[in-house]
Scaffold this active site. Structure first.
Site, PDB file in Angstrom:
ATOM      1  N   TYR A   1     -14.091  -6.837 -10.040  1.00  0.00           N
ATOM      2  CA  TYR A   1     -13.518  -6.261  -8.816  1.00  0.00           C
ATOM      3  C   TYR A   1     -12.072  -5.812  -9.021  1.00  0.00           C
ATOM      4  O   TYR A   1     -11.705  -4.662  -8.723  1.00  0.00           O
ATOM      5  CB  TYR A   1     -13.572  -7.241  -7.632  1.00  0.00           C
ATOM      6  CG  TYR A   1     -12.617  -6.785  -6.563  1.00  0.00           C
ATOM      7  CD1 TYR A   1     -12.939  -5.705  -5.764  1.00  0.00           C
ATOM      8  CD2 TYR A   1     -11.341  -7.353  -6.442  1.00  0.00           C
ATOM      9  CE1 TYR A   1     -12.037  -5.194  -4.845  1.00  0.00           C
ATOM     10  CE2 TYR A   1     -10.437  -6.861  -5.523  1.00  0.00           C
ATOM     11  CZ  TYR A   1     -10.785  -5.777  -4.730  1.00  0.00           C
ATOM     12  OH  TYR A   1      -9.882  -5.259  -3.850  1.00  0.00           O
TER      13      TYR A   1
ATOM     14  N   GLU B   1      -3.649  -7.596  -5.260  1.00  0.00           N
ATOM     15  CA  GLU B   1      -5.083  -7.798  -5.462  1.00  0.00           C
ATOM     16  C   GLU B   1      -5.395  -9.233  -5.896  1.00  0.00           C
ATOM     17  O   GLU B   1      -6.395  -9.811  -5.471  1.00  0.00           O
ATOM     18  CB  GLU B   1      -5.634  -6.794  -6.483  1.00  0.00           C
ATOM     19  CG  GLU B   1      -5.692  -5.355  -5.970  1.00  0.00           C
ATOM     20  CD  GLU B   1      -6.572  -5.200  -4.746  1.00  0.00           C
ATOM     21  OE1 GLU B   1      -7.434  -6.062  -4.507  1.00  0.00           O
ATOM     22  OE2 GLU B   1      -6.390  -4.217  -4.007  1.00  0.00           O
TER      23      GLU B   1
ATOM     24  N   ARG C   1       0.806  -1.217   0.000  1.00  0.00           N
ATOM     25  CA  ARG C   1       0.000   0.000   0.000  1.00  0.00           C
ATOM     26  C   ARG C   1       0.841   1.269   0.000  1.00  0.00           C
ATOM     27  O   ARG C   1       1.864   1.352   0.676  1.00  0.00           O
ATOM     28  CB  ARG C   1      -0.915   0.000   1.230  1.00  0.00           C
ATOM     29  CG  ARG C   1      -1.643   1.312   1.454  1.00  0.00           C
ATOM     30  CD  ARG C   1      -2.639   1.245   2.574  1.00  0.00           C
ATOM     31  NE  ARG C   1      -3.824   0.473   2.198  1.00  0.00           N
ATOM     32  CZ  ARG C   1      -4.831   0.219   3.032  1.00  0.00           C
ATOM     33  NH1 ARG C   1      -4.780   0.651   4.284  1.00  0.00           N
ATOM     34  NH2 ARG C   1      -5.872  -0.469   2.627  1.00  0.00           N
TER      35      ARG C   1
ATOM     36  N   ASP D   1     -16.190  -5.288  -3.418  1.00  0.00           N
ATOM     37  CA  ASP D   1     -15.765  -6.605  -2.932  1.00  0.00           C
ATOM     38  C   ASP D   1     -16.675  -6.986  -1.768  1.00  0.00           C
ATOM     39  O   ASP D   1     -17.673  -6.318  -1.511  1.00  0.00           O
ATOM     40  CB  ASP D   1     -14.298  -6.564  -2.490  1.00  0.00           C
ATOM     41  CG  ASP D   1     -14.144  -5.786  -1.207  1.00  0.00           C
ATOM     42  OD1 ASP D   1     -14.948  -4.868  -0.965  1.00  0.00           O
ATOM     43  OD2 ASP D   1     -13.235  -6.082  -0.427  1.00  0.00           O
TER      44      ASP D   1
ATOM     45  N   CYS E   1     -17.306   3.736  14.348  1.00  0.00           N
ATOM     46  CA  CYS E   1     -17.466   3.881  12.906  1.00  0.00           C
ATOM     47  C   CYS E   1     -17.744   5.324  12.490  1.00  0.00           C
ATOM     48  O   CYS E   1     -18.616   5.987  13.058  1.00  0.00           O
ATOM     49  CB  CYS E   1     -18.615   2.995  12.423  1.00  0.00           C
ATOM     50  SG  CYS E   1     -18.832   3.030  10.624  1.00  0.00           S
TER      51      CYS E   1
ATOM     52  N   LEU F   1      -1.186 -21.299  -1.028  1.00  0.00           N
ATOM     53  CA  LEU F   1      -2.067 -20.125  -0.995  1.00  0.00           C
ATOM     54  C   LEU F   1      -3.469 -20.446  -1.508  1.00  0.00           C
ATOM     55  O   LEU F   1      -4.424 -19.746  -1.194  1.00  0.00           O
ATOM     56  CB  LEU F   1      -1.454 -18.977  -1.805  1.00  0.00           C
ATOM     57  CG  LEU F   1      -1.983 -17.566  -1.540  1.00  0.00           C
ATOM     58  CD1 LEU F   1      -1.912 -17.209  -0.055  1.00  0.00           C
ATOM     59  CD2 LEU F   1      -1.230 -16.534  -2.373  1.00  0.00           C
TER      60      LEU F   1
END
Length: 352
Positions: free
Chosen positions: A130, A47, A26, A148, A210, A90
């Site tokens: 997505y 991704e 990121r 997603d 939130c 994986l």
DNA sequence: GATCCGTGGCT
DNA sequence: TAGCCAAGGAT
């Protein structure tokens, strides 16, 4: 005129600026502000790995892949078996096969540069609605609508959508589209996913923390934890099978590469019978097969498997009907099911 | 829309 | 324990 600085999108981005998770793939909000552009290769790779897979499981694989293949060109030049072995464990191995296909298309047909539009990305192997939207938004800051499982859950709760998935998918996508800002769409996409992963979680959502607690319909109704509703799932049947583990006198093991299509496609493993209600005994070579009495239990997406383990010790010069002898076995190159088989079989045929 | 395709962690 | 769940895509 609304922009990212006001309305619910602005509230979310303000939350993200403080609470964004720090992840190896990121580019964080401060970095972006400083002008750092994400590396599309790393965004794409992450991704693909994150499809139906937890962040915790992805971390080590992402590190291994990027250290071994730092660029899409490097990955495009890799051997198929090397990539499959690196992916082993994986799961969803079609992802690895498509990963390599995609890298080669990008390297050969796009000069090593990923397309920077949803349509261009969508045309690549392994990239669906997505992932195309996510890469377009995160790597190229395009205002794509990223939907997603996190986004579906957050939208269902925020707007109190009680229609079960997957029927509600279209409605939830429209709601996500209405919230996608023109400013900072990449950060917005990651912010909704972070919200879903850390606050608006499937169970026991932390509604008190939130940024969207005020407008949230489900919270007001006291049904946040019940959304999104989902259609009932089919029960998993039990299938049976036999795994054949042969060790040659010189210590080599008989292994077989599975066909590219289907379960564990393209992965190396132990020869097995078919997996069914009544599997037929179908050993890969003539030998004195011995039943270990051991059984591997493994659950796949849509069935439970019980695999009996037969072992044989065979002389040098033996020629198998299928598969090939390999000098050494690295369990880390095998899918989890095959690792389980090896763990039990090797104790049944100890080295001489 | 339905089915196939992995794995590990959590409750 | 058995089921649920995680940044889905291909067919």
């Amino acid at each position: 005129m609304r922009d990212a600085s006001d309305g619910p999108s602005g509230d979310l981005l303000a939350w993200y600026d403080v609470h964004a998770r720090v992840l190896p793939w990121r580019t964080g909000p401060e970095e972006r502000r400083a002008g750092v552009r994400p590396d599309p290769y790393r965004v794409w790779l992450s991704e693909i790995m994150l499809q139906q897979t937890t962040v915790a499981a992805v971390r080590a694989y992402f590190r291994a892949f990027t250290e071994r293949w730092p660029t899409v060109q490097a990955l495009a030049e890799a051997e198929d078996d090397a990539v499959m072995a690196e992916w082993a464990g994986l799961g969803y191995y079609a992802r690895a096969r498509n990963l390599l296909k995609c890298a080669r298309v990008v390297a050969r047909e796009h000069g090593g540069d990923f397309p920077d539009t949803v349509e261009g990305l969508r045309a690549l192997p392994g990239i669906g609605p997505y992932t195309a939207a996510a890469v377009a938004a995160i790597a190229f800051d395009r205002p794509a609508v990223v939907v997603d499982g996190n986004v579906e859950r957050v939208m269902a709760r925020l707007h109190g959508v009680e229609t079960p998935l997957p029927a509600a998918k279209k409605e939830l996508t429209a709601l996500a589209a209405a919230l996608t800002p023109q400013e900072r769409p990449g950060d917005h996409a990651q912010a909704v996913m972070d919200l879903g992963a850390t606050i608006c979680t499937p169970r026991n959502p932390a509604c008190g923390l939130c940024p969207w607690r005020a407008p949230c319909v489900a919270r007001a109704a006291g049904i946040a934890a019940e959304l999104p509703r989902k259609s009932p799932k089919k029960p998993k049947p039990v299938r049976l099978g036999i795994a054949y583990v042969a060790r040659r006198a010189d210590g080599a093991w008989l292994m077989e590469r599975r066909p590219d299509r289907g379960l564990l496609g393209g992965m190396t493993g132990w020869p097995t019978s078919d997996w069914s209600e009544a599997p037929s005994d179908d050993p890969p070579m003539d030998a004195d097969w011995r039943d270990t009495g051991e059984e591997v239990r493994h659950t796949f997406t849509h069935f439970h498997l019980r695999l009996r383990i037969l072992v044989a010790e065979v002389p040098e010069g033996s020629v198998p009907d299928r598969g090939a002898f390999v000098a050494s076995v690295r369990p880390s190159d095998l899918p989890t099911l095959m690792r389980k088989v090896f763990d039990l079989a090797r104790s049944a045929v100890p080295p001489r």
